[in-house]
Design an enzyme around this catalytic site. Structure first.
Site, PDB file in Angstrom:
ATOM      1  N   GLN A 168       0.836  -1.203   0.000  1.00 26.21           N
ATOM      2  CA  GLN A 168       0.000   0.000   0.000  1.00 26.21           C
ATOM      3  C   GLN A 168       0.872   1.255   0.000  1.00 26.21           C
ATOM      4  O   GLN A 168       0.420   2.337  -0.331  1.00 26.21           O
ATOM      5  CB  GLN A 168      -0.918   0.018   1.226  1.00 26.21           C
ATOM      6  CG  GLN A 168      -2.001  -1.046   1.180  1.00 26.21           C
ATOM      7  CD  GLN A 168      -2.929  -1.024   2.387  1.00 26.21           C
ATOM      8  OE1 GLN A 168      -3.154  -2.054   2.992  1.00 26.21           O
ATOM      9  NE2 GLN A 168      -3.477   0.119   2.737  1.00 26.21           N
ATOM     10  N   ARG A 205      -9.203  -0.495   7.533  1.00 24.51           N
ATOM     11  CA  ARG A 205     -10.153   0.406   6.890  1.00 24.51           C
ATOM     12  C   ARG A 205     -10.527   1.567   7.807  1.00 24.51           C
ATOM     13  O   ARG A 205     -11.700   1.879   8.012  1.00 24.51           O
ATOM     14  CB  ARG A 205     -11.411  -0.336   6.471  1.00 24.51           C
ATOM     15  CG  ARG A 205     -12.109   0.444   5.376  1.00 24.51           C
ATOM     16  CD  ARG A 205     -13.137  -0.350   4.657  1.00 24.51           C
ATOM     17  NE  ARG A 205     -13.609   0.434   3.512  1.00 24.51           N
ATOM     18  CZ  ARG A 205     -14.001  -0.082   2.387  1.00 24.51           C
ATOM     19  NH1 ARG A 205     -13.978  -1.362   2.187  1.00 24.51           N
ATOM     20  NH2 ARG A 205     -14.422   0.689   1.406  1.00 24.51           N
ATOM     21  N   CYS A 206      -9.520   2.181   8.394  1.00 29.74           N
ATOM     22  CA  CYS A 206      -9.781   3.379   9.175  1.00 29.74           C
ATOM     23  C   CYS A 206      -8.481   4.146   9.297  1.00 29.74           C
ATOM     24  O   CYS A 206      -7.418   3.618   9.061  1.00 29.74           O
ATOM     25  CB  CYS A 206     -10.338   3.056  10.554  1.00 29.74           C
ATOM     26  SG  CYS A 206      -9.125   2.616  11.773  1.00 29.74           S
ATOM     27  N   GLU A 260     -13.001   5.087   4.340  1.00 28.47           N
ATOM     28  CA  GLU A 260     -13.051   4.413   5.629  1.00 28.47           C
ATOM     29  C   GLU A 260     -14.235   4.824   6.482  1.00 28.47           C
ATOM     30  O   GLU A 260     -14.583   4.140   7.437  1.00 28.47           O
ATOM     31  CB  GLU A 260     -11.734   4.679   6.347  1.00 28.47           C
ATOM     32  CG  GLU A 260     -10.581   4.078   5.539  1.00 28.47           C
ATOM     33  CD  GLU A 260      -9.227   4.618   5.870  1.00 28.47           C
ATOM     34  OE1 GLU A 260      -9.168   5.718   6.429  1.00 28.47           O
ATOM     35  OE2 GLU A 260      -8.242   3.946   5.580  1.00 28.47           O
TER      36      GLU A 260
END
Ligand code: FES
Ligand code: FES
Lengths: 804, 166
Positions: free
Chosen positions: A237, A384-385, A760
């Site tokens: 990522q 996902r945050c 997110e």
């Protein structure tokens, strides 16, 4: 003008710029099976690496015997810590300032820990060979419960740092203590609690889970010894950061390390950090001189490669009796596993947990976070945050419900009463953030109206009465959540990774005939960057999005960037894109003015070109300007048309939203049905509504999974329970609820295009919403809080415990 | 290890290979034939990323050996478009309805949907959800996948697209 002249609308539509539902560029290859993922890569002579992993949670390694494995035909080498030690590679630095064993050194600290790396001709032989490596262990007492970590007689886990009383983030209070991080006004907060009419206190556990993208972590390392160059393909990522790490660890100059992240099959935070597999593949390739591939299987992914959460948050609120919140106090016990491998900006050991005052105007607050070691896998990634924001939002959004219950007040009303007012922005929170913009009351009202909130509460009252009369065994929960996220890390003054400021970048080059290539410091894992960045450029430069190619993931060609996580692509790299485009536009303006033989102040932008002010017929399209940039630039101007921007955001962005979940629960079976889920998101300027909606659907589905059952559980011996898709809850299309999406638009005042990021939000806001629905359903039976995850069995158990 | 001789047809093309008895079909397709469209998400039969069509049935190709595919007729994502490159309605619809994000589940999902629409050309939403329940997607939340399949079904039937009721 004749009839053939396109209208302004037609010209705008042709660009497919910001705000339109442009279809995705990526899909053309993905729908045909022509994506290029890491495991698709096949290089001549490539070998395959696989790990021998610890069967124990805590044990001393007495002996490793690899002779039988080495004797197996096709096995090329077996690496252990003893081989890595002389290279000083048996430990690697983590992003959190700790070190992590690449291969276990004398001791194993969690089940599934990497003990030896076998390299063989193919994955089958490697799998056979790992069975043949004999590891002799002496079992040690495991430490599984984080609440026991700092007990006096708790076993010593990290012998490698046992004498270190000072960690990366201050003093260590105990041999299993990592850091204590505090922020806020302790005295003022204590005073607020002393004076309060009403207080609540609840230990809110956010269980350990895992991002589990459908593609696991994997890489191919290829060392060219003659050129002295290393190429590393991987599921990264943050490819540029991985290059810097690889260069530092391998001792190869950074420009001779080529890191390439091809298509990535989802990331969700799992693919931010550096894992032992990458290091071992690189070492193996350097040692053997051939490419080495490492692909973890699902069980390895779930049990060893980065968990998320495991935050145990004792949360307190103080309020007046009419419901004005006067203070907040939170203590977090953070279980980091065996090594502190959290992927947070360096100065933030607990991420942005201090966003925990949420969307409310809370005058004073205090937060303390204690991080501890246990015999569990390392990680603590932002699933996902944005760094620990999910945990923070869970704490405040559960706490507000509990407070409402104690006050006998409707929780929507309590929220409305305490919201930060639209006029208060930019708003300085008690725990140190400056919220950029928001209009919470409008969003909340819109959400309540959309679901018919009052009617739902009336229905719930009737159902409760019917339940109490024994006429039904079904109860109804209405879950609300109103979240404020903090994303787009971040300003380099306070955000860095390994000392590198968290800016991001875009480089745009326009070719003579108008084709554009833009290269980015970020890396999509499904977010559709190739589509949306082009839309930004299309609007900014009046060039059709279809003529713009976006390239990411090749660290040789792309400008340095910090990568994609924490919803930072749009807030940071999206801003860089707009800024770079504007630099080009400024030059284009000079060229246009020169072509039109007027002063550059006398031309103005007009959708896809410049025109002379007051003389709309006198214009030059971008196509003409671009061509001129290469063959007749104004005197004293360099030819060409390109620009790069390294964007250092002045602030984070603060997306927000209002979610409502309606759930029916059968108390005799624990089976629930999500009757309705409504999600209103405000992510500022909307670049591509179709993609935003898709992100919301996906994030809500992950939130549903986490709240309702997804968990990495350990037994008392530290055995990972159910690290496969058999047990780990990933909802199928059948369980997944139907999502209703909605929005308001409050642009970010400091972002060049006003966008805030959205990927997110649905996860951050969704988890408390589901949990609140379950808790709300049981509240009338006297329950204040039921811990997640809310699977059928646990719901059933809760119902029994409450005598339902 | 002694090898097994197999003959099979993949995407209309005949193949003859020698495979180890333990080679999984997914590995044979991906590594021996270079058909990397079908993916590996679990290797335990749960995720469906490896779904291919074998003799008219959707099969998770990590759950069988290549040797068991002797004589089989296999369709993978690479064979879904027409030989002239024209995309299948499902491929168009997945793009049109935003039925994919990272694309990792997509080949398996489309191949499964391809079979589903032959089993049931006009499925309801509930039938679609049940029909693709062997295929996990981590990105989309399925809603747009369901729509994409409905859209493709309408296209194939020559009818206008309408979101079906439950
Ligand atoms: S890889 Fe075959 S079902 Fe997951
Ligand atoms: S699109 Fe990523 S798993 Fe389905």
């Amino acid at each position: 003008m004749n009839d053939m002249t396109p209208t302004r609308e037609e010209r705008e539509a042709k660009l497919q710029g910001m705000g339109c539902k442009r279809k995705r560029v990526e899909d053309v290859r993905f729908t045909q099976g022509r994506g290029q993922y890491v495991d698709d890569l096949k290089l001549p002579g490539m070998l395959f690496g696989d790990f021998v992993r610890s069967t124990y949670a805590h044990a001393r390694i007495k002996k490793i015997d690899a002779s039988a494995a080495l004797a197996l035909p096709g096995v090329k080498a077996v690496l252990t810590a003893a081989d890595l030690k002389p290279l000083n590679l048996h430990y690697m630095p983590t992003l959190a300032g700790d070190v992590q064993a690449v291969l276990a050194d004398e001791k194993v600290l969690f089940q599934g820990q990497e003990v030896a790396f076998v390299i063989a001709e193919d994955r089958y032989i490697a799998a056979d060979a790992i069975e043949l490596v004999e590891v002799e262990y002496e079992e040690l007492a495991p430490l599984v419960d984080p609440f026991q970590a700092m007990a006096e007689d708790a076993p010593l886990l990290r012998e490698d740092i046992k004498d270190k009383t000072e960690g990366a983030h201050g003093p260590r209070k105990h041999h299993n203590h990592i850091f204590e991080w505090t922020i806020g006004d302790r005295t003022g907060t204590d005073a607020a609690f002393d004076k309060a009419d009403v207080t609540i206190k609840e230990m809110l556990s956010y269980h350990r889970t895992h991002p589990s993208p459908l593609e696991t972590c994997q890489c191919v390392a290829s060392m060219d010894k003659i050129r002295g160059e290393l190429t590393l393909w991987g599921t990264f990522q943050a490819p540029h950061v991985i290059r810097t790490v690889a260069s530092m660890l391998a001792g190869i100059p950074e420009h001779k390390v080529h890191v390439i992240a091809p298509d990535i099959g989802g990331g969700f935070g799992n693919k931010v950090g550096a894992y032992p597999g990458y290091i071992c593949a690189v070492v193996a390739s350097i040692v053997l001189g051939v490419p080495v591939k490492w692909v973890e299987d699902r069980m390895e992914n779930l049990s060893a490669t980065s968990f998320a959460r495991d935050y145990h948050m004792t949360t307190e609120l103080a309020a007046t009796k009419d419901g004005t919140i006067t203070g907040m106090r939170v203590h977090v016990l953070a279980d980091h596993g065996a090594f502190d491998a959290c992927a947070d900006p360096s100065k933030w050991p607990a991420g942005f947990m201090n966003i925990c005052t949420g969307s409310y105007d809370i005058p004073v607050a205090h937060l303390a976070v204690d991080g501890v070691y246990t015999n569990k896998a390392p990680g603590g990634v932002a699933y996902r945050c944005s760094f620990r924001v999910t945990e923070a939002v869970y704490a405040i959004e559960r706490a507000i419900e509990i407070l409402a219950q104690k006050l006998g007040m409707d929780s929507a009303e309590l929220r409305m009463k305490n919201f930060i007012e639209a006029e208060q922005f930019p708003y300085n929170s008690a725990l140190g953030w400056e919220y950029d913009s928001g209009d919470y009351h409008t969003a909340m009202r819109k959400a309540l109206d959309a679901v018919g909130y009052d009617a739902l509460r009336a229905e719930q009252r009737e159902k409760r009465a019917a339940f109490e009369r024994g006429e039904t065994r079904e109860i109804m929960g209405i879950g609300l959540s109103f979240f404020t996220e903090i994303v787009g890390a971040g300003p380099t003054r306070n955000c860095d990774i390994l000392g590198i400021g968290m800016f991001d970048s875009a480089e745009i080059r326009i070719h003579p005939t108008g084709g554009v290539i833009a290269r980015m410091g970020t890396k999509s894992q499904g977010q559709g960057h190739e589509t949306t960045y082009a839309q930004i450029i299309a609007t900014e430069l009046g060039i059709p999005a279809d003529d713009i190619m976006i390239e990411e993931g090749n660290t040789d060609t792309a400008p340095y960037g910090l990568g994609t996580y924490g919803s930072r692509s749009t807030p940071v790299a999206g801003a860089a894109t707009a800024v770079a485009a504007r630099k080009i536009k400024a030059k284009a303006q000079m060229i246009a003015a020169h072509m039109l033989e007027v002063h550059h102040d006398d031309v103005e932008w007009d959708i896809d070109g410049f025109r002379v002010k007051g003389l709309p017929e006198s214009r030059k399209s971008m196509k003409e300007i671009v061509w001129a940039a290469y063959n007749q630039p104004p005197p004293n101007m360099e030819p060409g048309l390109e620009a790069v921007s390294y964007y250092d955001p002045p602030n984070m962005t603060y997306p927000f939203g209002a979610y409502v979940c309606v759930m029916d629960i059968d108390v005799d079976t624990g089976v629930y049905k999500v009757r309705r889920f409504y999600a209103l998101d405000d992510c500022g300027t909307r670049i591509n509504p179709m993609i935003i909606e898709g992100q919301v659907h996906g994030g809500l589905t992950e939130a549903f999974a986490v709240a309702m059952g997804q968990e990495i559980r350990y037994d008392e011996q530290g055995n990972v329970m159910g690290a496969s898709f058999m047990d780990f809850f990933l909802p199928t299309a059948v369980e997944t609820p139907v999502w209703e999406t909605d929005h308001t638009v409050t642009p970010s005042p400091h972002h060049p295009i006003g966008a805030k990021g959205v990927g997110e939000s649905p996860h951050v806001g969704g988890v408390p919403c589901f949990s609140n629905a379950v808790n709300d359903a049981f509240a009338f039976l006297g329950s204040t809080h039921i811990q997640m995850p809310h699977d059928h069995w646990r719901i059933w158990k809760a119902a029994r415990a409450l005598g339902a | 290890m002694s090898k097994v001789h197999i003959e099979l047809t993949v995407n209309g093309k005949a193949h003859e290979s020698l495979v180890e008895p333990r080679t999984l079909l997914i590995h044979y397709l991906r590594e021996d034939l270079g058909l990397t469209g079908a993916h590996i998400g679990c290797e335990t039969g749960h995720c469906g990323a490896c779904t291919v069509d074998i003799d008219g049935m959707s099969v998770k190709s990590c759950t069988m050996f290549a040797a068991q595919a002797d004589g089989a007729e296999i369709l993978t994502i690479e064979g879904v478009a027409a030989p002239d490159g024209t995309l299948h309605a499902l491929q168009e619809s997945f793009r049109e309805m935003h039925g994919l994000q990272c694309g990792y589940c997509t080949p398996g999902m489309i191949v499964r949907a391809h079979r589903l629409l032959q089993e049931n050309p006009r499925p309801t939403e509930a039938e679609i959800r049940a029909g693709i329940s062997g295929n996990l997607c981590r990105c989309t939340g399925y809603q747009n996948i369901v729509k994409a399949i409905q859209h493709a079904a309408a296209t194939l039937a020559g009818e206008p697209f309408q979101e079906a009721a439950e």
